[in-house]
Enzyme design. Structure first.
Site, PDB file in Angstrom:
ATOM      1  N   SER A  51       0.713  -1.004   0.184  1.00  7.61           N
ATOM      2  CA  SER A  51       0.152   0.056   0.248  1.00  7.61           C
ATOM      3  C   SER A  51       0.499   1.334  -0.074  1.00  7.61           C
ATOM      4  CB  SER A  51      -0.624   0.255   0.843  1.00  7.61           C
ATOM      5  OG  SER A  51      -1.452   1.198   1.192  1.00  7.61           O
ATOM      6  N   GLY A  52       0.846   2.067  -1.221  1.00  5.04           N
ATOM      7  CA  GLY A  52       1.098   3.625  -1.105  1.00  5.04           C
ATOM      8  C   GLY A  52       2.366   3.280  -2.225  1.00  5.04           C
TER       9      GLY A  52
ATOM     10  N   THR B 173      -1.073   2.398  -8.507  1.00  2.66           N
ATOM     11  CA  THR B 173      -2.092   3.386  -8.807  1.00  2.66           C
ATOM     12  C   THR B 173      -1.905   4.760 -10.005  1.00  2.66           C
ATOM     13  OG1 THR B 173      -4.007   2.750  -6.907  1.00  2.66           O
ATOM     14  CG2 THR B 173      -4.720   4.517  -8.101  1.00  2.66           C
TER      15      THR B 173
ATOM     16  N   ASN C 282      -2.602   5.646   3.001  1.00  2.20           N
ATOM     17  CA  ASN C 282      -1.627   6.168   2.008  1.00  2.20           C
ATOM     18  C   ASN C 282      -2.709   6.795   1.604  1.00  2.20           C
ATOM     19  OD1 ASN C 282      -1.807   6.607  -1.251  1.00  2.20           O
ATOM     20  ND2 ASN C 282      -2.038   4.585  -1.781  1.00  2.20           N
TER      21      ASN C 282
ATOM     22  N   SER D 173      -5.164   5.603  -1.414  1.00  2.00           N
ATOM     23  CA  SER D 173      -5.481   4.130  -0.985  1.00  2.00           C
ATOM     24  C   SER D 173      -6.946   3.663  -1.681  1.00  2.00           C
ATOM     25  CB  SER D 173      -5.534   3.665   0.224  1.00  2.00           C
ATOM     26  OG  SER D 173      -5.508   2.142   0.244  1.00  2.00           O
ATOM     27  N   SER D 174      -6.610   2.560  -2.374  1.00  2.00           N
ATOM     28  CA  SER D 174      -7.425   1.721  -3.296  1.00  2.00           C
ATOM     29  C   SER D 174      -8.453   0.980  -2.325  1.00  2.00           C
ATOM     30  CB  SER D 174      -6.869   1.411  -4.532  1.00  2.00           C
ATOM     31  OG  SER D 174      -6.086   1.763  -5.508  1.00  2.00           O
TER      32      SER D 174
ATOM     33  N   GLY E 190      -2.854  -3.020  -2.152  1.00  2.00           N
ATOM     34  CA  GLY E 190      -1.507  -3.655  -1.752  1.00  2.00           C
ATOM     35  C   GLY E 190      -1.507  -4.224  -0.837  1.00  2.00           C
TER      36      GLY E 190
ATOM     37  N   GLU F 222      -1.123  -4.493   3.113  1.00  2.00           N
ATOM     38  CA  GLU F 222      -1.062  -3.952   4.488  1.00  2.00           C
ATOM     39  C   GLU F 222      -1.155  -4.729   5.752  1.00  2.00           C
ATOM     40  OE1 GLU F 222      -4.426  -1.113   3.460  1.00  2.00           O
ATOM     41  OE2 GLU F 222      -5.985  -2.448   3.367  1.00  2.00           O
TER      42      GLU F 222
HETATM   43  P1  ATP Z   1      -2.515   1.166  -2.798  1.00  2.00           P
HETATM   44  O1  ATP Z   1      -2.210   0.268  -2.651  1.00  2.00           O
HETATM   45  O2  ATP Z   1      -3.188   2.112  -0.619  1.00  2.00           O
HETATM   46  O3  ATP Z   1      -3.819   2.064  -3.555  1.00  2.00           O
HETATM   47  P2  ATP Z   1      -1.158   2.155  -4.289  1.00  2.00           P
HETATM   48  O4  ATP Z   1      -0.110   0.929  -4.289  1.00  2.00           O
HETATM   49  O5  ATP Z   1      -2.193   2.271  -5.043  1.00  2.00           O
HETATM   50  O6  ATP Z   1      -1.500   2.251  -2.834  1.00  2.00           O
HETATM   51  P3  ATP Z   1      -0.694   5.370  -4.998  1.00  2.00           P
HETATM   52  O7  ATP Z   1      -1.643   5.798  -4.594  1.00  2.00           O
HETATM   53  O8  ATP Z   1      -0.275   4.952  -6.291  1.00  2.00           O
HETATM   54  O9  ATP Z   1      -0.082   3.649  -4.288  1.00  2.00           O
HETATM   55  O10 ATP Z   1       0.714   6.203  -4.723  1.00  2.00           O
HETATM   56  C1  ATP Z   1       0.858   6.981  -3.258  1.00  2.00           C
HETATM   57  C2  ATP Z   1       1.161   8.250  -3.407  1.00  2.00           C
HETATM   58  O11 ATP Z   1       2.298   8.046  -4.196  1.00  2.00           O
HETATM   59  C3  ATP Z   1       0.481   8.508  -4.961  1.00  2.00           C
HETATM   60  O12 ATP Z   1      -0.866   9.352  -4.457  1.00  2.00           O
HETATM   61  C4  ATP Z   1       1.416   9.727  -5.374  1.00  2.00           C
HETATM   62  O13 ATP Z   1       1.410  11.513  -4.118  1.00  2.00           O
HETATM   63  C5  ATP Z   1       2.339   9.052  -4.561  1.00  2.00           C
HETATM   64  N1  ATP Z   1       3.591   8.625  -6.170  1.00  2.00           N
HETATM   65  C6  ATP Z   1       3.084   6.787  -5.854  1.00  2.00           C
HETATM   66  N2  ATP Z   1       3.539   7.258  -7.853  1.00  2.00           N
HETATM   67  C7  ATP Z   1       3.984   8.628  -7.916  1.00  2.00           C
HETATM   68  C8  ATP Z   1       4.751   8.656  -9.667  1.00  2.00           C
HETATM   69  N3  ATP Z   1       5.818   8.241  -9.837  1.00  2.00           N
HETATM   70  N4  ATP Z   1       5.508  10.108  -9.237  1.00  2.00           N
HETATM   71  C9  ATP Z   1       4.879  10.492  -8.111  1.00  2.00           C
HETATM   72  N5  ATP Z   1       4.185  10.756  -6.536  1.00  2.00           N
HETATM   73  C10 ATP Z   1       3.452   9.281  -7.091  1.00  2.00           C
HETATM   74 MG    MG Z   2      -3.954   2.342  -5.400  1.00  6.50          MG
END
Ligand code: ATP
Ligand code: MG
Length: 693
Positions: A107-108, A112, A157, A160-161, A385, A387
């Site tokens: 997660s994070g 996404t 996050n 978070s999805s 992800g 968690e």
């Molecule tokens: P979850 O499992 O909780 O959904 P996730 O893996 O989908 O987590 P994201 O929501 O994609 O995580 O990323 C978390 C945060 O990290 C984003 O909101 C953004 O602020 C930052 N982030 C992630 N990837 C990037 C990137 N490539 N460039 C800039 N910031 C990023």
């Molecule tokens: Mg996500």
């Protein structure tokens, strides 16, 4: 020479396959860290992309960057998510087959964001016509809508999805994006009525309250103050500095119109969202007989009644009584206050969960491509992800189980099948050992003995079973399992104590202690039957669709939540197994969500459990490309006078002749039983270039 050495020293290497020594985890981490501090967040392991979340924006996702990566050989430019997207796209076009990109990480870690970048790349870069522009816009704008309703701030996050998402992008034979389809997996509905400290409800609630136009709020009976709503304040963090609910509201509102939601749909939809907030504020009092009662002139009740188009009397009766059928008669038995609160929350969760499914269907309707000509797809998988919180519950159990399944898929498709293929093809091979998490998947899902079966068994004994009897059953049936620990066994296995009501699973990604409280209830997800009946009287068009009168009544037990989830994951695995896989492995550099911080211990842990070292070893010892002799010959036969235009012998002999002619050296390739194996991509690229000329 000097200069290039320095540059390489500074920015590290861009493909771990070239790492020296490639078996060293420390060297791997050093390289990742070096690149991270140079703002180089992407690194390859062959065709797999490792991405480290930078937690800051920089200018690498512009249209200009997209153009640079479009149609260029994968390894010619610095690693980028666009390079991967382009490579998948090109392979799909040339082989006319289906692909998927599995994006994983905790997660994070940035899954996404990665999936959005890929989608944007396709939407912007693929050949397009005016007609296709519509599809393109809808594909892009489905994202903010789904995120508004399905994402929330958690401790891990801020976005978070809270649902799993698999999206197919459909392409015509010229590579134009012509349609799409979204499948959603198990939305974390419990968040609607409860949030842990430091977490929020789904974004859409705050967006509506903060950003909704005056008229709209008045019509919905809402105050512009999140603090006013019980369902919005339990986490005590309605405001989040990284989130602008007001501007997000505008984005969502605009997106809804582009995805062909009519004004009427939108009105009904927000009527539902508002009615959930009003529901949450309904308070029950104990009457003189100790049963739940409602004030006759309950404002909140009146709003729910108005917005959902259900007579107040019916609603009131539904929230305070349960219907029992006794002989030919219907008897209403009153709820206690606790029961009424439970029934109210169950109703709120059901309304939100079903509305979310409606929303996904509606989006799919707008993405559907009615043209029946053959299309190919690229699937994007972006799921919640792995968690671990201080307190982990049924939701984390489901999410982490899902991550085990995806890891299993990754293992099957890369490490295991890769090695099996070499064996099958008779290619000499020294096998690479790896941790296979099948043992943990079995622990969770095995028939009769797995945790899911035991949980379902307990759910079949209403009145007798409790969360604690479920725990006892696990202790009795699976105590000896090396990945399962409870209070009784804690000291021997992990030397850490556990509370009586907890159990611990040693997941592939680390230990998680689950608190058993609520498991039975959440797995049953009971909505009192008259809750459904009440909803069926609704005049709200969406609710009507969500609670159809044809739905079978609860005389037969519906499947439990976890069993439904398990089947949906089986379905997902089947979808994925029929396509060619590509991988993005996302890494979270620190727990503080801060830019520029690379926590060695945290990253090392992820590199380990994501199996990156093993993947590298397999890649390094193996062959980057392989093609069936027939396909290889068909594609490149024009390069050799002996094979062109028609080769008379077997395909294998033809390929042999072809590569001899091309001057492949013996260590560049191997001939298997049915395929040619090429060690380095550059060999294939050279062939491809010769072909293009
Ligand atoms: P979850 O499992 O909780 O959904 P996730 O893996 O989908 O987590 P994201 O929501 O994609 O995580 O990323 C978390 C945060 O990290 C984003 O909101 C953004 O602020 C930052 N982030 C992630 N990837 C990037 C990137 N490539 N460039 C800039 N910031 C990023
Ligand atoms: Mg996500």
């Amino acid at each position: 020479m000097e200069a290039s050495l320095t540059a390489r020293d500074r920015v590290g290497i861009q493909d771990f396959v070239l790492l020296d020594p490639y078996t060293s985890e420390t060297a791997f981490l050093e390289n990742l860290k070096k690149r991270f501090h140079e703002n180089l967040i992407y690194t390859y392991i062959g065709t797999l992309l490792v991405s480290v979340n930078p937690y800051k924006d920089f200018d690498i996702y512009s249209k200009k960057q997209m153009d640079i990566y479009m149609g260029v050989n994968f390894f010619e430019l610095p690693p980028h998510i666009y390079a991967l997207a382009d490579n998948v796209f090109r392979t799909m076009l040339s082989e006319f087959n289906n692909h998927f990109i599995l994006i994983s990480g905790e997660s994070g870690a940035g899954k996404t964001e990665a999936s959005k970048k890929i989608l944007q790349f396709y939407a912007v870069s693929c050949p397009s016509t005016k007609l296709l522009n519509n599809v393109r816009d809808r594909l892009l704008l489905s994202n903010p809508v789904l995120e508004a309703f399905g994402n929330a701030k958690t401790l891990k996050n801020d976005n978070s999805s809270r649902f799993g998402k698999y999206m197919d992008i459909q392409f015509d034979h010229q590579g134009g994006a012509v349609g799409g389809h979204v499948l959603s997996y198990l939305l974390e509905k419990s968040r609607v009525v409860h949030q842990n400290h430091g977490e929020r409800n789904f974004h859409i609630f705050y967006q509506l309250v903060e950003g909704g136009e005056e008229d709209l709020l008045r019509w919905l009976g809402l105050e512009r103050n999140c603090q006013h709503y019980r369902y919005l304040v339990q986490g005590d963090c309605a405001k989040v500095s990284s989130i602008n609910d007001k501007s997000d509201w505008r984005t969502v509102r605009k997106a809804l119109s582009v995805i062909e939601f009519s004004e009427n749909d939108i009105e009904q939809l927000f009527g539902i969202i508002a009615s959930v907030l009003h529901l949450g504020n309904i308070k029950f009092e104990a009457n003189e007989r100790g049963y739940a009662s409602l004030n006759n002139n309950n404002q909140e009740m009146n709003w729910v009644s108005k917005l959902l188009g259900i007579p107040t009397q019916v609603l009131q009766q539904g929230l305070t009584h349960r219907k029992i059928e006794a002989k030919a008669e219907e008897v209403f038995s009153p709820f206690s206050v606790d029961h009424a609160v439970y029934a109210r929350d169950a109703l709120a969760k059901a309304i939100y969960g079903r509305t979310f499914n409606w929303l996904v269907n509606k989006i799919n309707e707008s993405l559907v491509n009615k043209d029946s000509s053959r299309k190919t797809v690229i699937g994007l998988l972006d799921i919640y992800g792995f968690e671990v919180f201080n307190v982990n519950s049924f939701e984390q159990f489901c999410i982490n189980y899902c991550n085990e399944k995806l890891q299993q898929l990754f293992i099957q498709l890369t490490l295991k099948s890769e090695q099996e293929e070499y064996e099958m093809e008779g290619i000499e091979w020294e096998s690479v050992p790896f941790f296979n998490n099948k043992i943990i998947c079995d622990l969770v899902e095995e028939k009769h003995r797995g945790i899911i079966s035991l949980l379902d068994e307990e759910c079949l004994r209403p009145g007798e079973a409790t969360d604690l009897t479920f725990l006892e059953k696990m202790e009795e049936k699976i105590a000896g399992h090396p990945h399962f620990v409870t209070h009784k066994l804690a000291d021997q296995k992990t030397r850490k104590t556990l509370d009586r009501g907890d159990f611990r699973l040693l997941h592939y990604a680390g230990e998680v202690t689950y608190c058993v409280v609520g498991f039975l209830d959440k797995n049953n997800d009971l909505l009192y039957r008259n809750g459904k009946e009440v909803m069926r009287q609704s005049k709200n068009a969406i609710i009507k669709l969500c609670f159809p009168s044809t739905e079978p009544d609860s005389k037969r037990r519906p499947e439990t939540v976890v069993t439904q989830f398990k089947s949906s994951l089986v379905g997902l695995t089947e979808i994925l197994m029929s396509k060619e896989p590509w991988y993005v492995r996302c890494i979270k550099p620190n727990e503080a969500k801060q830019p520029g911080r690379f926590d060695d211990v945290l990253v090392r842990h992820q590199v380990k459990y994501l199996g990156l070292m093993e993947h590298l070893r397999v890649r390094r010892a193996g062959f980057a490309y392989r093609r069936k002799y027939e396909i290889f010959l068909q594609r490149y036969k024009a390069l050799c006078p002996d094979t062109w235009p028609n080769w008379k012998g077997t395909a294998a002999e033809g390929v042999h002749c072809l590569v001899k002619h091309m001057g492949y050296t013996p260590d560049e390739y191997k001939m298997g039983r049915t395929k040619i194996f090429i060690r380095h991509p550059k060999t294939l690229f050279a062939t491809e270039d010769a072909f293009q000329v």
